[in-house]
Design an enzyme around this catalytic site. Structure first.
Site, mmCIF file in Angstrom:
data_model
loop_
_atom_site.group_PDB
_atom_site.id
_atom_site.type_symbol
_atom_site.label_atom_id
_atom_site.label_comp_id
_atom_site.label_asym_id
_atom_site.label_seq_id
_atom_site.Cartn_x
_atom_site.Cartn_y
_atom_site.Cartn_z
ATOM 1 N N LYS A 52 3.992 -56.526 24.259
ATOM 2 C CA LYS A 52 2.904 -55.578 23.972
ATOM 3 C C LYS A 52 3.257 -54.693 22.770
ATOM 4 C CE LYS A 52 1.410 -55.251 28.798
ATOM 5 N NZ LYS A 52 1.306 -54.340 29.963
ATOM 6 N N ALA A 69 4.722 -50.818 27.622
ATOM 7 C CA ALA A 69 5.258 -50.763 28.986
ATOM 8 C C ALA A 69 4.546 -51.780 29.865
ATOM 9 C CB ALA A 69 5.097 -49.359 29.568
ATOM 10 N N ASP A 70 5.242 -52.210 30.900
ATOM 11 C CA ASP A 70 4.641 -53.088 31.897
ATOM 12 C C ASP A 70 5.273 -52.780 33.248
ATOM 13 O OD1 ASP A 70 2.752 -55.529 32.075
ATOM 14 O OD2 ASP A 70 4.428 -56.012 33.391
ATOM 15 N N THR A 71 4.425 -52.626 34.252
ATOM 16 C CA THR A 71 4.886 -52.294 35.598
ATOM 17 C C THR A 71 4.587 -53.442 36.541
ATOM 18 O OG1 THR A 71 4.499 -49.940 35.191
ATOM 19 C CG2 THR A 71 4.678 -50.635 37.500
ATOM 20 N N GLY A 105 9.193 -51.999 32.815
ATOM 21 C CA GLY A 105 9.902 -52.285 31.579
ATOM 22 C C GLY A 105 9.228 -51.507 30.466
#
Length: 192
Positions: A52, A69-71, A105
């Site tokens: 991203k 970010a990625d959750t 992340g």
């Protein structure tokens, strides 16, 4: 201060950065999120966050800091965003009465220097036992439909959580403390 760009359409991440009073712009990434099941949960979250941030940074020219970010939620398997109410029900039933991990992340890219830092945070979340009625009533609110693991700790699902171990903001979608440390130590940016 360099212009910060949040490479995310998440309203929760936007609210967290706004809460710090940090000036930033939002520029969503166009990548299709594909999960490589051979990677560990933290590696998946880091890879998606990096993709991203990299996608957005490639579209910019100038003195920008891009944050992606990625959750993801993990309990025996990766739980992404539910496709429909049935999948949301299955996810919440799976998490009921259990301890699961929320992994975010994040990637920070300096568009001018090309410096890149990718990291992650893990928070353990303890769910109370949920009745079928509670799960169904929660799904009817539509709150779980755009969230990893089919719940938002900052909303009505706060009623499901007996305790957490780790960063609360990580569960919301952005590990503010760790992000602040990375920005300060690697990019000379202080969020205060």
């Amino acid at each position: 201060m360099k212009q910060m760009i949040l490479a995310s359409a998440s309203p929760r991440r936007r609210e967290l950065l706004q809460g710090l009073g940090v000036p930033f712009e939002v520029m969503s990434s166009d990548i299709e999120e594909k999960i490589n099941t051979e990677l560990s949960a933290p590696e998946i979250a880091k890879e998606l966050a990096y993709q991203k941030a990299k996608d957005v940074s490639n579209k910019l020219d100038g003195d920008y800091i891009v944050i992606g970010a990625d959750t993801i939620v993990e309990y025996n398997r990766i739980l992404g965003k539910p496709k429909d109410a049935d999948e949301a029900y299955q996810m919440l039933k799976l998490l009921s009465g259990k301890i699961h991990r929320v992994i975010t992340g994040f990637a920070v890219i300096d568009c001018r220097t090309k410096k890149e830092i990718v990291d992650f945070e893990v928070t353990n979340v303890y769910f109370n036992h949920l009745s079928d009625e509670e799960i169904n009533r929660y799904i009817e609110t539509k709150e779980p439909m755009d969230k990893a693991g089919a719940y938002g700790i900052q909303g009505k699902a706060s009623l499901f959580v007996s305790k957490i171990e780790g960063d609360y903001f990580n569960v919301v979608g952005l590990p503010i403390f760790k992000l602040g440390v990375v920005l300060r130590n690697h990019f000379d940016i202080n969020l205060l």
